[in-house]
Enzyme design. Structure first.
Site, mmCIF file in Angstrom:
data_model
loop_
_atom_site.group_PDB
_atom_site.id
_atom_site.type_symbol
_atom_site.label_atom_id
_atom_site.label_comp_id
_atom_site.label_asym_id
_atom_site.label_seq_id
_atom_site.Cartn_x
_atom_site.Cartn_y
_atom_site.Cartn_z
ATOM 1 N N HIS A 1 0.850 -1.210 0.000
ATOM 2 C CA HIS A 1 0.000 0.000 0.000
ATOM 3 C C HIS A 1 0.880 1.253 0.000
ATOM 4 O O HIS A 1 0.988 1.952 1.021
ATOM 5 C CB HIS A 1 -0.856 -0.087 1.266
ATOM 6 C CG HIS A 1 -1.992 0.868 1.384
ATOM 7 N ND1 HIS A 1 -1.866 2.219 1.207
ATOM 8 C CD2 HIS A 1 -3.286 0.656 1.683
ATOM 9 C CE1 HIS A 1 -3.041 2.796 1.407
ATOM 10 N NE2 HIS A 1 -3.923 1.871 1.699
ATOM 11 N N GLU B 1 -1.215 1.568 -5.154
ATOM 12 C CA GLU B 1 -0.987 0.319 -4.426
ATOM 13 C C GLU B 1 -0.904 -0.868 -5.382
ATOM 14 O O GLU B 1 -1.768 -1.055 -6.224
ATOM 15 C CB GLU B 1 -2.133 0.102 -3.436
ATOM 16 C CG GLU B 1 -2.370 1.312 -2.546
ATOM 17 C CD GLU B 1 -3.676 1.219 -1.784
ATOM 18 O OE1 GLU B 1 -4.065 0.109 -1.395
ATOM 19 O OE2 GLU B 1 -4.325 2.270 -1.580
#
Ligand code: BG6
Length: 302
Positions: free
Chosen positions: A168, A271
């Site tokens: 992420h 991400e």
């Protein structure tokens, strides 16, 4: 613990263990090409800065550094579920890997300009309460002119399991409204802010309001083009069929205790993921690997 880690895995000035905010164990890497900081809590890259460049990753000034909490910024490891748990919203958002303490498995000075750290996480009593499967996670982080992450998932149990995941990455930008993200042109995405509506991206991604898009079935690399800083960050991936673009904008930022009200202007998440229909199914003993490579493009390449 820190002394023992330094004795066993320290690499002189190139890789040093220490205690950071909240007494969380950190790893500081410094070599001829770049510096990086990692947290063993979360197996989390907190900083990456190639020599002579601005920082690449963003961390909130209000980030919480506490055992059991997620750190806002850097590269949290989202695993074994992306977003809310599919059937029980009481379980932690984005799984438990980012809230767990990882073990050091190895450290190597690959060259004076490249340093590698290997971390691991296995199931234990706590993880089995949240997710009833035996697993081995292995994260190799290589710091050099590029930052390379490889996340290997192995099914150690007797039955197949499925999981979703993400590296992420929070990137720091001059001004979010000025940047554009290339590489997702024509990709299908799920708009998480519009009841999971299915849409198709037209042109480069530009951000002028809250965005929470899960691009599916895309293995494309992305380029984060920042005209004010005259910098392009390349984001290459393997073993990943989803890419998530997220910026909370002001209202959502205000609702988050660990996100400054105006900080949304200086960040964007791109991400590297396997989410939604790109979930991974692993048979007993099988392994899946997801890789992410981030680097600042040289001027002639931009
Ligand atoms: C993104 C999700 O990956 O992470 C968003 O797509 C979510 O929906 C964001 O808001 C942050 O999640 P968290 O759990 O770190 O607040």
């Amino acid at each position: 613990m820190i002394d023992q880690l330094n004795a066993q895995f320290g690499l002189g000035d190139q890789l040093v263990f220490g205690l950071g905010p909240g007494d969380l164990p950190l790893v500081e890497i410094m070599n001829e090409a770049a510096m990086a900081v990692l947290s063993l809590h979360g197996g989390h890259v907190l900083a990456y800065q190639p020599l002579g460049q601005k920082p690449v990753l963003w961390v909130s000034k209000l980030a919480r550094f506490q055992h059991g909490e997620a750190i806002r910024g850097g590269i949290p490891v989202i695993w074994p579920w992306f977003g809310a748990h599919p059937t029980d919203s009481g379980r932690p958002s984005h799984g438990f890997a980012r809230r767990s303490l990882w073990r050091v498995r190895g450290a190597t000075a690959v060259s004076p300009a490249e340093t590698q750290l290997r971390l691991g996480l296995q199931d234990n009593e706590e993880t089995r309460l949240l997710w009833p499967h035996a697993f081995d996670l292995d994260l190799t982080v290589t710091v050099g002119a590029a930052l390379h992450l490889s996340l290997r998932t192995q099914n150690k149990g007797p039955e197949a399991f499925t999981f979703t995941s993400a590296l992420h990455s929070y990137f720091t930008v001059s001004t979010v409204t000025a940047v554009s993200i290339a590489g997702l042109e024509d990709a299908a995405y799920i708009d998480q802010l519009a009841g999971m509506a299915r849409r198709r991206q037209s042109g480069a991604v530009q951000i002028s309001s809250e965005v929470d898009n899960v691009y599916v079935n895309t293995e494309a690399a992305c380029r984060l083009i920042d005209p004010y800083w005259q910098r392009t960050i390349a984001i290459h991936k393997q073993g990943s069929r989803s890419t998530v673009v997220w910026n909370p904008w002001r209202d959502k930022a205000q609702r988050m205790a660990d996100f400054g009200d105006d900080e949304y202007r200086q960040m964007v998440c791109i991400e590297t993921a396997n989410a939604a229909e790109n979930e991974i199914r692993l048979a007993p003993g099988d392994t899946h690997e997801m890789q992410l490579k981030i680097f600042v493009e040289k001027e002639e390449e931009t």
